[in-house]
Every structure is written in structure tokens, then in C-alpha cells.
Motif scaffolding. Structure first.
Motif, PDB file in Angstrom:
ATOM      1  N   ASP A   1     -36.368  35.581  58.300  1.00  0.00           N
ATOM      2  CA  ASP A   1     -36.495  36.928  57.736  1.00  0.00           C
ATOM      3  C   ASP A   1     -37.836  37.555  58.120  1.00  0.00           C
ATOM      4  OD1 ASP A   1     -35.768  39.152  56.111  1.00  0.00           O
ATOM      5  OD2 ASP A   1     -36.940  38.325  54.467  1.00  0.00           O
TER       6      ASP A   1
ATOM      7  N   HIS B   1     -39.295  30.184  42.426  1.00  0.00           N
ATOM      8  CA  HIS B   1     -38.313  31.257  42.378  1.00  0.00           C
ATOM      9  C   HIS B   1     -37.818  31.575  43.791  1.00  0.00           C
ATOM     10  CE1 HIS B   1     -40.807  32.062  38.709  1.00  0.00           C
ATOM     11  NE2 HIS B   1     -39.592  31.987  38.193  1.00  0.00           N
ATOM     12  N   VAL B   2     -36.555  31.962  43.894  1.00  0.00           N
ATOM     13  CA  VAL B   2     -35.992  32.317  45.200  1.00  0.00           C
ATOM     14  C   VAL B   2     -36.394  33.739  45.556  1.00  0.00           C
ATOM     15  CG1 VAL B   2     -33.860  32.673  46.495  1.00  0.00           C
ATOM     16  CG2 VAL B   2     -34.039  30.743  44.926  1.00  0.00           C
ATOM     17  N   GLN B   3     -37.026  33.883  46.714  1.00  0.00           N
ATOM     18  CA  GLN B   3     -37.400  35.196  47.263  1.00  0.00           C
ATOM     19  C   GLN B   3     -36.272  35.616  48.188  1.00  0.00           C
ATOM     20  OE1 GLN B   3     -40.266  37.012  46.648  1.00  0.00           O
ATOM     21  NE2 GLN B   3     -39.405  38.625  47.902  1.00  0.00           N
ATOM     22  N   PRO B   4     -35.454  36.607  47.806  1.00  0.00           N
ATOM     23  CA  PRO B   4     -34.296  36.973  48.631  1.00  0.00           C
ATOM     24  C   PRO B   4     -34.698  37.533  49.995  1.00  0.00           C
ATOM     25  CG  PRO B   4     -34.556  38.506  46.799  1.00  0.00           C
ATOM     26  CD  PRO B   4     -35.591  37.444  46.629  1.00  0.00           C
TER      27      PRO B   4
ATOM     28  N   LYS C   1     -43.854  29.337  42.940  1.00  0.00           N
ATOM     29  CA  LYS C   1     -43.484  29.217  41.527  1.00  0.00           C
ATOM     30  C   LYS C   1     -42.069  28.679  41.347  1.00  0.00           C
ATOM     31  CE  LYS C   1     -46.585  32.833  39.953  1.00  0.00           C
ATOM     32  NZ  LYS C   1     -46.713  34.105  39.241  1.00  0.00           N
TER      33      LYS C   1
ATOM     34  N   ASP D   1     -34.298  31.338  54.422  1.00  0.00           N
ATOM     35  CA  ASP D   1     -34.580  32.745  54.733  1.00  0.00           C
ATOM     36  C   ASP D   1     -34.153  33.111  56.154  1.00  0.00           C
ATOM     37  OD1 ASP D   1     -36.490  31.249  56.059  1.00  0.00           O
ATOM     38  OD2 ASP D   1     -38.096  32.694  55.726  1.00  0.00           O
TER      39      ASP D   1
ATOM     40  N   SER E   1     -34.830  40.134  53.059  1.00  0.00           N
ATOM     41  CA  SER E   1     -35.069  41.578  52.970  1.00  0.00           C
ATOM     42  C   SER E   1     -34.038  42.444  53.688  1.00  0.00           C
ATOM     43  CB  SER E   1     -36.465  41.904  53.507  1.00  0.00           C
ATOM     44  OG  SER E   1     -36.549  41.513  54.861  1.00  0.00           O
TER      45      SER E   1
ATOM     46  N   GLY F   1     -32.388  32.968  50.737  1.00  0.00           N
ATOM     47  CA  GLY F   1     -33.807  33.273  50.628  1.00  0.00           C
ATOM     48  C   GLY F   1     -34.629  32.007  50.572  1.00  0.00           C
ATOM     49  N   SER F   2     -35.936  32.165  50.521  1.00  0.00           N
ATOM     50  CA  SER F   2     -36.834  31.009  50.472  1.00  0.00           C
ATOM     51  C   SER F   2     -37.386  30.852  49.056  1.00  0.00           C
ATOM     52  CB  SER F   2     -37.973  31.185  51.476  1.00  0.00           C
ATOM     53  OG  SER F   2     -38.669  32.377  51.209  1.00  0.00           O
TER      54      SER F   2
ATOM     55  N   ASN G   1     -40.418  30.356  46.583  1.00  0.00           N
ATOM     56  CA  ASN G   1     -41.864  30.580  46.585  1.00  0.00           C
ATOM     57  C   ASN G   1     -42.587  29.466  45.824  1.00  0.00           C
ATOM     58  OD1 ASN G   1     -41.623  31.219  43.833  1.00  0.00           O
ATOM     59  ND2 ASN G   1     -41.694  33.426  44.196  1.00  0.00           N
TER      60      ASN G   1
END
Length: 99
Positions: free
Chosen positions: A90, A56-59, A54, A11, A61, A49-50, A52
Motif C-alpha cells: 500500500d 490495531h489494523v491499519q486498513p 498498538k 497491506d 488506503s 491492512g497492516s 500497527n
């Protein structure tokens, strides 16, 4: 351009700080000490992104080309092809300017 050869991981966001004003509107030259730290920058590269909890990649912002507001302290200075850039997470970026 130098930032095309550098891709931030996770991120992280690579920014180029805007240059400090060296002359007032009235034409008076400002000494370096009174110019202050420039807190505005242009995003030149972003990581994917990082991940999370679960998986999933959190893009990130912000996008390349956006103008952002940086914290007064922090960031990692990176020199690419004799030019200064800074890496921030981020979440450390305070905000972005909208048109």
C-alpha cells in the motif's frame, strides 16, 4: 474473474496495469520499445491492512476498482489464469485518481 480466487495478505494491493497505447491519435503504430512502461493500474484486490504498534489494523488506503499511479520499478508479477497482475505494498502506491 481470477482475482476473486486470490486475496492479498496484510497491506498488499493486487493491480492490473492499463494497456500501453499502441497507436498515436494520428494513427501511427508505435513500436513496443517506444511505448514506455504503463504506470497506471486498476486495483483488483486488497489485503485487510497492516497491524500497527498498538495492535490495531491499519486498513489499506485504496479500494477495489480505483485507478492508481504506480512507481516505475517494483511490484511482484503474479500470473492468474494466464493474465498478468502485480502486487504492491500500500505504501508503494504513489497516488490514486479521483473523479
Amino acid at each position: 474473474m481470477a482475482f476473486r480466487k486470490f486475496l492479498p495478505l496484510f497491506d498488499r494491493v493486487l493491480v492490473e496495469r492499463l494497456t500501453a497505447e499502441t497507436v498515436t491519435k494520428g494513427g501511427i503504430m508505435l513500436p513496443e520499445k517506444s511505448q514506455g512502461k504503463v504506470l497506471e493500474a486498476t486495483v483488483v484486490a486488497v489485503g485487510p491492512g497492516s497491524v500497527n504498534q498498538k495492535g490495531h489494523v491499519q486498513p489499506v488506503s485504496v479500494k477495489v476498482g480505483e485507478k492508481v499511479l504506480l512507481p516505475e520499478y517494483g511490484g511482484t508479477k503474479v500470473i492468474l489464469e494466464e493474465k498478468d497482475y502485480f502486487l504492491f505494498r500500500d505504501g508503494d502506491i504513489l497516488g490514486k485518481y479521483v473523479d
